[in-house]
Design an enzyme around this catalytic site. Structure first.
Site, short mmCIF file in Angstrom:
data_model
loop_
_atom_site.label_atom_id
_atom_site.label_comp_id
_atom_site.label_asym_id
_atom_site.label_seq_id
_atom_site.Cartn_x
_atom_site.Cartn_y
_atom_site.Cartn_z
N LYS A 52 -8.07 -0.83 11.23
CA LYS A 52 -9.45 -0.80 11.64
C LYS A 52 -10.16 -2.12 11.32
CE LYS A 52 -9.63 3.96 9.98
NZ LYS A 52 -10.14 4.81 8.87
N GLU A 108 -5.95 -9.75 14.23
CA GLU A 108 -5.82 -9.16 12.89
C GLU A 108 -7.01 -9.55 12.03
OE1 GLU A 108 -4.52 -7.04 11.21
OE2 GLU A 108 -2.36 -6.82 11.44
N ASP A 112 -1.32 -10.80 5.08
CA ASP A 112 -1.15 -10.85 3.64
C ASP A 112 0.35 -11.07 3.35
OD1 ASP A 112 -1.49 -10.51 0.93
OD2 ASP A 112 -2.20 -8.46 1.02
N LYS A 140 -3.91 -15.13 4.16
CA LYS A 140 -3.81 -15.12 2.70
C LYS A 140 -2.36 -15.43 2.31
CE LYS A 140 -4.85 -12.07 -1.20
NZ LYS A 140 -5.35 -10.75 -1.59
N VAL A 161 -10.36 -10.30 -0.43
CA VAL A 161 -11.55 -10.37 0.45
C VAL A 161 -12.03 -8.98 0.84
CG1 VAL A 161 -12.47 -11.36 2.58
CG2 VAL A 161 -10.60 -12.50 1.40
N ASP A 167 -12.01 -3.71 3.92
CA ASP A 167 -12.54 -2.66 3.05
C ASP A 167 -11.96 -2.71 1.64
OD1 ASP A 167 -9.88 -1.80 3.80
OD2 ASP A 167 -10.40 0.18 3.04
N ARG A 173 -16.86 -2.18 4.79
CA ARG A 173 -16.50 -2.79 6.08
C ARG A 173 -17.76 -3.30 6.78
NH1 ARG A 173 -11.08 -1.51 7.28
NH2 ARG A 173 -10.38 0.56 6.62
#
Ligand code: PRP
Length: 204
Positions: A52, A108, A112, A140, A161, A167, A173
């Site tokens: 999301k 995206e 990560d 990241k 972040v 979130d 969010r």
């Protein structure tokens, strides 16, 4: 003896600090849109957003584009063991537009470990898009396990972040800018600790 009443000093938010402001986000998205448009070869691309966290980014990015853009969404579920991603990913809501022969850009919010994106690219490639590219709001690199190709990056950071789609336990969010969480353990102990940020109009 009459003691003066105890004054409760409102707690400021010590756990996080602004990482990328609304203005920085708006400006960077404008640059990304120009870059993407320069790379397109005529036919409208499909921006494929991974739910999301990427919805805010998608919404602002497509509005910064001059030409026609088709949008679609997919949702995945990542299997985690001991809180860590394993790379075992399942599509729970698939793309509805046929991507064969189309220019597809995966949107995206964050890359990560890279495991999710690597899975997605493998899966989407089997459907024979004309081109398949990736645009992520946040890169990241510090936790990277695999290195899927990323074509467009909004911001690079090693911070944890939160905000602008990203979130923490489902919260924040809707924060219109991004903060870096300095003390993730403290936030985990009190996930609502950043709530005052949602009420403040000014991020700085
Ligand atoms: C985020 C992001 C990627 C994934 C990246 O999704 O949208 O799908 O994490 O992590 P990785 O590089 O370690 O695989 P998340 O699971 O936070 O879901 P959400 O966007 O619904 O919050």
């Amino acid at each position: 003896m009459n003691l003066p009443p105890v004054r409760i000093i409102p707690q400021t938010v010590p756990l996080a600090e602004t990482l990328f402001s609304q203005e920085q986000i708006r400006h960077r998205i404008g640059e990304l849109a120009i870059q993407i448009e320069e790379d397109l070869e005529g036919s409208p691309p499909i921006f494929l957003a991974v739910l999301k966290g990427s919805v805010m980014f998608l919404a602002d990015l497509v509005r910064a584009m001059k030409g026609q853009v088709d949008i679609d969404f997919l949702s995945i579920s990542s299997y985690a063991a001991a809180g860590e991603r394993t790379g075992v990913v399942r599509i729970v809501k698939d793309v509805e537009i046929l991507i064969e022969g189309r220019d597809v850009i995966v949107i995206e919010d964050i890359v990560d470990t890279g495991l999710t994106l690597a899975f997605l690219l493998r899966t989407l490639q089997t459907r024979n898009p004309k081109t398949l590219r990736v645009c992520t709001l946040i890169d990241k690199p510090v936790r990277r396990i695999v290195e899927p190709p990323i074509d467009y990056v909004g911001f690079v950071t090693d911070s944890y972040v939160v905000g602008y789609g990203l979130d923490f336990k489902g919260r924040y969010r809707n924060l219109p800018y991004m903060v870096g969480v300095d003390d993730v353990a403290a936030l985990a102990a009190d996930p609502d600790a950043l709530k005052p940020l949602l009420h403040g109009a000014d991020e700085d």
